[in-house]
Scaffold this active site. Structure first.
Site, PDB file in Angstrom:
ATOM      1  N   GLY A   1      18.713 -12.478 -39.084  1.00  0.00           N
ATOM      2  CA  GLY A   1      18.294 -13.672 -38.349  1.00  0.00           C
ATOM      3  C   GLY A   1      18.961 -13.755 -36.990  1.00  0.00           C
ATOM      4  O   GLY A   1      18.350 -14.141 -35.994  1.00  0.00           O
TER       5      GLY A   1
ATOM      6  N   TRP B   1      17.296 -11.227 -34.791  1.00  0.00           N
ATOM      7  CA  TRP B   1      15.981 -11.711 -34.370  1.00  0.00           C
ATOM      8  C   TRP B   1      16.091 -12.489 -33.061  1.00  0.00           C
ATOM      9  O   TRP B   1      15.207 -12.415 -32.202  1.00  0.00           O
ATOM     10  CB  TRP B   1      15.383 -12.608 -35.456  1.00  0.00           C
ATOM     11  CG  TRP B   1      14.055 -13.222 -35.090  1.00  0.00           C
ATOM     12  CD1 TRP B   1      12.815 -12.699 -35.325  1.00  0.00           C
ATOM     13  CD2 TRP B   1      13.834 -14.481 -34.439  1.00  0.00           C
ATOM     14  NE1 TRP B   1      11.841 -13.539 -34.844  1.00  0.00           N
ATOM     15  CE2 TRP B   1      12.439 -14.646 -34.299  1.00  0.00           C
ATOM     16  CE3 TRP B   1      14.680 -15.480 -33.954  1.00  0.00           C
ATOM     17  CZ2 TRP B   1      11.869 -15.768 -33.704  1.00  0.00           C
ATOM     18  CZ3 TRP B   1      14.119 -16.606 -33.346  1.00  0.00           C
ATOM     19  CH2 TRP B   1      12.731 -16.744 -33.231  1.00  0.00           C
ATOM     20  N   HIS B   2      17.194 -13.225 -32.898  1.00  0.00           N
ATOM     21  CA  HIS B   2      17.353 -14.049 -31.704  1.00  0.00           C
ATOM     22  C   HIS B   2      17.583 -13.227 -30.445  1.00  0.00           C
ATOM     23  O   HIS B   2      17.205 -13.652 -29.351  1.00  0.00           O
ATOM     24  CB  HIS B   2      18.514 -15.035 -31.891  1.00  0.00           C
ATOM     25  CG  HIS B   2      18.169 -16.216 -32.737  1.00  0.00           C
ATOM     26  ND1 HIS B   2      18.151 -16.153 -34.122  1.00  0.00           N
ATOM     27  CD2 HIS B   2      17.808 -17.480 -32.411  1.00  0.00           C
ATOM     28  CE1 HIS B   2      17.802 -17.341 -34.599  1.00  0.00           C
ATOM     29  NE2 HIS B   2      17.588 -18.157 -33.590  1.00  0.00           N
ATOM     30  N   GLY B   3      18.221 -12.110 -30.563  1.00  0.00           N
ATOM     31  CA  GLY B   3      18.480 -11.327 -29.365  1.00  0.00           C
ATOM     32  C   GLY B   3      19.034  -9.959 -29.692  1.00  0.00           C
ATOM     33  O   GLY B   3      19.702  -9.764 -30.710  1.00  0.00           O
TER      34      GLY B   3
ATOM     35  N   PHE C   1      13.583 -15.026 -26.551  1.00  0.00           N
ATOM     36  CA  PHE C   1      13.672 -14.429 -27.879  1.00  0.00           C
ATOM     37  C   PHE C   1      12.298 -14.019 -28.392  1.00  0.00           C
ATOM     38  O   PHE C   1      12.204 -13.430 -29.433  1.00  0.00           O
ATOM     39  CB  PHE C   1      14.318 -15.400 -28.870  1.00  0.00           C
ATOM     40  CG  PHE C   1      15.665 -15.890 -28.399  1.00  0.00           C
ATOM     41  CD1 PHE C   1      16.573 -15.021 -27.809  1.00  0.00           C
ATOM     42  CD2 PHE C   1      16.006 -17.235 -28.517  1.00  0.00           C
ATOM     43  CE1 PHE C   1      17.790 -15.468 -27.373  1.00  0.00           C
ATOM     44  CE2 PHE C   1      17.257 -17.680 -28.087  1.00  0.00           C
ATOM     45  CZ  PHE C   1      18.140 -16.812 -27.513  1.00  0.00           C
TER      46      PHE C   1
END
Length: 476
Positions: A320, A323-325, A476
């Site tokens: 997770g 996923w953001h960066g 993102f």
């Protein structure tokens, strides 16, 4: 095209008027498809091809899964969808990250003298629509939804402009039936949608954008400021990212409601959570539930013993974070929350965890407030890594806080933190107590409601200034 831009102020009313002037569902969906592709093409028309590829791939795979009972063929179609979507996402978002991460090892082994790299722009919203299209084929494979045979409806589902670039990450079970059914204009829903849009603009323009320069100044050179200013800057970032992202979600939901389509709630006063599990049930709900349903549970969830549960929590949150960066600071941020969740599960072993009930009295309210304060501090600790551009800046920030570093007083930052944090607490409490979407929903008298709207509009005009600032989650 930004929600907070002059272009959108012209674009959306035009779409709205044309949309409700059309007489059939097919005509409205054709308009939505064209408007959505125009909206996304305003960023960079070249990336429309990626949106089209994901749409065609998952439409075909969904039909392929449904047309055969052969397990191997069904899995082949599912694998094609997952690998195709993740392959596009990895190529554009993670190729250079993984290559740079492997570089020290490859150099040490003298295996790679000249490393290739991709000099590309990250397509806006790719993480959001990739997860959304993948969830469709997974749900078809699991038998939770029948695949649509209407390509136009599926195209709108993937490219629907209100939530295309920053969510909520919708499920086909919720969005597709609404796209395929008739929509009827409702004055009551239109008013509700407008108030939600207005609240979203207040969060974004009047709060998030107003404090952004102070946050940028503190995080750009944390060694310059004293610990009090650093703490204030951290609290300001917590307010900024919340108002920025939830403001986008509110505008998206309100705009969609005006078109007769309801999107899922993505934020529910997360900073009033009394434990970390509750925080993730209130923060970025569409992503946290996606990770739960398509990653955590398939990994085994909590069905394979305590140790496996903690490992599944950690793996889910690490991914997770990624996923953001494409950066190790985001991985650490995810790892921290994985540790938080594992620790909370350990402390509440065997107990069912839900939303915290409203306090029953003064003593209960004090206990609840202390829990909320403690959870907020843990969340803010993670925000240091999320916001810092690299580890050296993050460690400098944390060490300066821990050692009570003496530097520039930054009184303006402290005053801004006191003002905006207090305002956010009051506004969120007003919504939380009444379980409302917006803090002013309880105002029913027309004259008072009009005064509230007029005040908010005046606030927006005073804060508008120059061009709109991009939403944080667009990266993102």
């Amino acid at each position: 095209m930004l929600f907070n831009s002059s272009a959108f102020v012209v674009f959306f009313p035009t779409v709205f008027l044309l949309y409700w002037s059309l007489g059939s569902t097919k005509q409205r969906n054709l308009l939505l498809a064209g408007a959505s592709y125009f909206f996304y093409g305003c960023w960079d028309w070249r990336f429309l091809s990626l949106l089209w590829i994901s749409t065609v791939l998952d439409f075909i795979c969904g039909l392929g899964i449904a047309r055969t009972e052969n397990t191997r063929r069904r899995r082949a179609f599912l694998l094609a969808s997952v690998m195709g979507n993740l392959g596009i996402l990895a190529s554009f978002k993670y190729f250079n990250f993984f290559l740079d991460s492997l570089a020290p090892l490859l150099d040490a082994l003298h295996l790679w003298a000249a490393r290739p790299s991709l000099d590309i722009i990250l397509p806006v919203g790719i993480s959001f629509y990739t997860f959304q299209t993948m969830s469709y084929t997974i749900d078809v494979y699991r038998g939770r939804i029948r695949p649509t045979r209407n390509f136009l409806s599926f195209l709108v589902y993937v490219a629907y402009f209100p939530q295309l670039v920053a969510g909520p990450i919708e499920r086909a079970t919720n969005l597709l039936p609404q796209i395929e059914s008739d929509r009827v204009f409702s004055v009551e829903r239109a008013e509700s949608g407008l108030s939600l849009i207005l609240w979203g603009y207040i969060k974004k323009v009047a709060i998030a954008d107003a404090i952004a320069p102070h946050v940028d100044r503190v995080f750009a050179d944390p060694g310059k400021f004293g610990w009090a200013a650093l703490l204030a800057g951290l609290y300001l970032f917590a307010v900024q990212i919340y108002c920025d992202f939830s403001g986008y979600s509110d505008i998206a939901r309100g705009s969609s409601r005006l078109l007769g389509i309801e999107l899922m709630e993505n934020f529910k006063q997360p900073y009033l959570s009394a434990n970390i599990t509750e925080f993730w049930r209130r923060w970025h709900i569409s992503l946290s539930t996606w990770l739960r349903d398509y990653l955590y549970i398939p990994l085994g969830g909590n069905r394979k013993g305590e140790r496996r549960t903690y490992l599944n929590n950690m793996l889910t949150m690490l991914l997770g974070g990624l996923w953001h960066g494409a950066g190790w600071t985001f991985v650490v941020w995810g790892g921290l929350h994985g540790l938080y969740l594992a620790a909370h599960k350990m402390l509440t072993r065997g107990r069912k965890i839900g939303f915290s009930p409203k306090p029953a009295g003064p003593a209960d309210a004090l206990r609840h407030a202390l829990k909320v304060f403690a959870v907020f501090q843990l969340v803010c600790l993670g925000w240091v890594f999320f916001r810092s551009p690299d580890f050296s800046r993050a460690w400098q920030y944390l060490s300066s806080l821990a050692l009570l570093h003496q530097g520039a007083a930054g009184l303006d930052v402290i005053w801004y933190a006191l003002a905006y944090c207090s305002a956010m607490i009051i506004l969120d409490l007003a919504a939380w107590v009444r379980d409302a979407e917006a803090p002013f929903e309880w105002v029913h008298r027309p004259e008072l409601r009009g005064a509230v709207y007029a005040t908010m509009m005046a606030w927006l005009v005073l804060c508008r200034g120059g061009g709109g600032q991009p939403f944080i989650y667009f990266q993102f």
